[in-house]
Motif scaffolding. Structure first.
Motif, PDB file in Angstrom:
ATOM      1  N   PHE A  65       0.808  -1.222   0.000  1.00 38.59           N
ATOM      2  CA  PHE A  65       0.000   0.000   0.000  1.00 38.59           C
ATOM      3  C   PHE A  65       0.845   1.278   0.000  1.00 38.59           C
ATOM      4  O   PHE A  65       0.585   2.176  -0.794  1.00 38.59           O
ATOM      5  CB  PHE A  65      -1.000  -0.008   1.155  1.00 38.59           C
ATOM      6  N   PRO A  66       1.857   1.396   0.865  1.00 38.59           N
ATOM      7  CA  PRO A  66       2.678   2.609   0.803  1.00 38.59           C
ATOM      8  C   PRO A  66       3.447   2.737  -0.516  1.00 38.59           C
ATOM      9  O   PRO A  66       3.641   3.841  -1.012  1.00 38.59           O
ATOM     10  CB  PRO A  66       3.646   2.462   1.974  1.00 38.59           C
ATOM     11  N   LYS A  67       3.850   1.622  -1.068  1.00 34.78           N
ATOM     12  CA  LYS A  67       4.608   1.687  -2.321  1.00 34.78           C
ATOM     13  C   LYS A  67       3.745   2.241  -3.449  1.00 34.78           C
ATOM     14  O   LYS A  67       4.154   3.162  -4.161  1.00 34.78           O
ATOM     15  CB  LYS A  67       5.143   0.304  -2.692  1.00 34.78           C
ATOM     16  N   ILE A  68       2.549   1.706  -3.607  1.00 28.91           N
ATOM     17  CA  ILE A  68       1.675   2.141  -4.693  1.00 28.91           C
ATOM     18  C   ILE A  68       0.973   3.451  -4.339  1.00 28.91           C
ATOM     19  O   ILE A  68       1.035   4.427  -5.090  1.00 28.91           O
ATOM     20  CB  ILE A  68       0.650   1.047  -5.046  1.00 28.91           C
ATOM     21  N   GLY A  69       0.306   3.482  -3.195  1.00 30.09           N
ATOM     22  CA  GLY A  69      -0.435   4.675  -2.796  1.00 30.09           C
ATOM     23  C   GLY A  69       0.467   5.883  -2.619  1.00 30.09           C
ATOM     24  O   GLY A  69       0.130   6.993  -3.037  1.00 30.09           O
ATOM     25  N   GLY A  70       1.630   5.677  -2.002  1.00 25.95           N
ATOM     26  CA  GLY A  70       2.563   6.782  -1.805  1.00 25.95           C
ATOM     27  C   GLY A  70       3.088   7.338  -3.115  1.00 25.95           C
ATOM     28  O   GLY A  70       3.212   8.561  -3.283  1.00 25.95           O
ATOM     29  N   SER A  71       3.373   6.460  -4.048  1.00 26.53           N
ATOM     30  CA  SER A  71       3.862   6.914  -5.363  1.00 26.53           C
ATOM     31  C   SER A  71       2.790   7.712  -6.095  1.00 26.53           C
ATOM     32  O   SER A  71       3.073   8.774  -6.666  1.00 26.53           O
ATOM     33  CB  SER A  71       4.275   5.715  -6.224  1.00 26.53           C
ATOM     34  N   ILE A  72       1.565   7.216  -6.058  1.00 26.97           N
ATOM     35  CA  ILE A  72       0.464   7.936  -6.712  1.00 26.97           C
ATOM     36  C   ILE A  72       0.220   9.275  -6.018  1.00 26.97           C
ATOM     37  O   ILE A  72      -0.036  10.293  -6.675  1.00 26.97           O
ATOM     38  CB  ILE A  72      -0.817   7.077  -6.740  1.00 26.97           C
TER      39      ILE A  72
END
Length: 153
Positions: A50-57
């Motif tokens: 979640f942090p990898k995808i959500g944070g990048s977005i």
């Protein structure tokens, strides 16, 4: 692109991306049995996505909002503060908390240690360090959301 839709994407991705930081220390809470800690570490591994995808977005949509929006100077305190807070969360979580959590998980989830009922001292130290770093990241996360909520409209 509709700016309101971009704001929606940004806010949702920020919540999804930073959200797991707010309960990572709960997964590493004190007074768990070793079996509970094993389960918590397994859940934590699943939540890392979640942090990898959500944070990048969130970062990309935030930069796009700055570019497309009418926010004036990038040097506004809330914009700069939000960016600094996000970077600090990443440094604390990725640079400090996660390595300690992974080392702890390496021992706790090692099949040769599954019969153990207590953690050795060095593993207890890793557990405490990871938990404290996640508390620090959560604190900075609250500051990040304060900057984003109290920004000028």
């Amino acid at each position: 692109m509709n700016v309101k839709f971009l704001v929606l994407i940004h806010v949702l991705s920020a919540i999804i991306g930073v959200g797991p930081t707010f309960f990572a220390h709960v997964l590493l809470r004190r007074n768990q049995t070793l079996e509970e800690l094993r389960m918590s570490l397994r859940v934590g591994r699943r939540l890392e996505i979640f942090p990898k995808i959500g944070g990048s977005i969130a970062v990309l949509s935030g930069l796009l909002l700055i570019w497309l929006g009418d926010y004036g100077s990038f040097m506004q305190i809330w914009l700069l503060g939000s960016l600094i807070a996000y970077v600090l969360i990443q440094i604390i979580a990725i640079g400090f908390a996660t390595p300690n959590q992974k080392k702890l998980g390496g021992w706790v989830l090692d099949p040769t240690n599954l019969q153990e009922t207590a953690l050795p001292g060095d593993q207890i130290l890793l557990w405490a360090k990871a938990r404290n770093y996640f508390y620090a990241a959560s604190t900075v996360g609250v500051i990040l959301f304060i900057f984003m909520i109290l920004k000028p409209s």
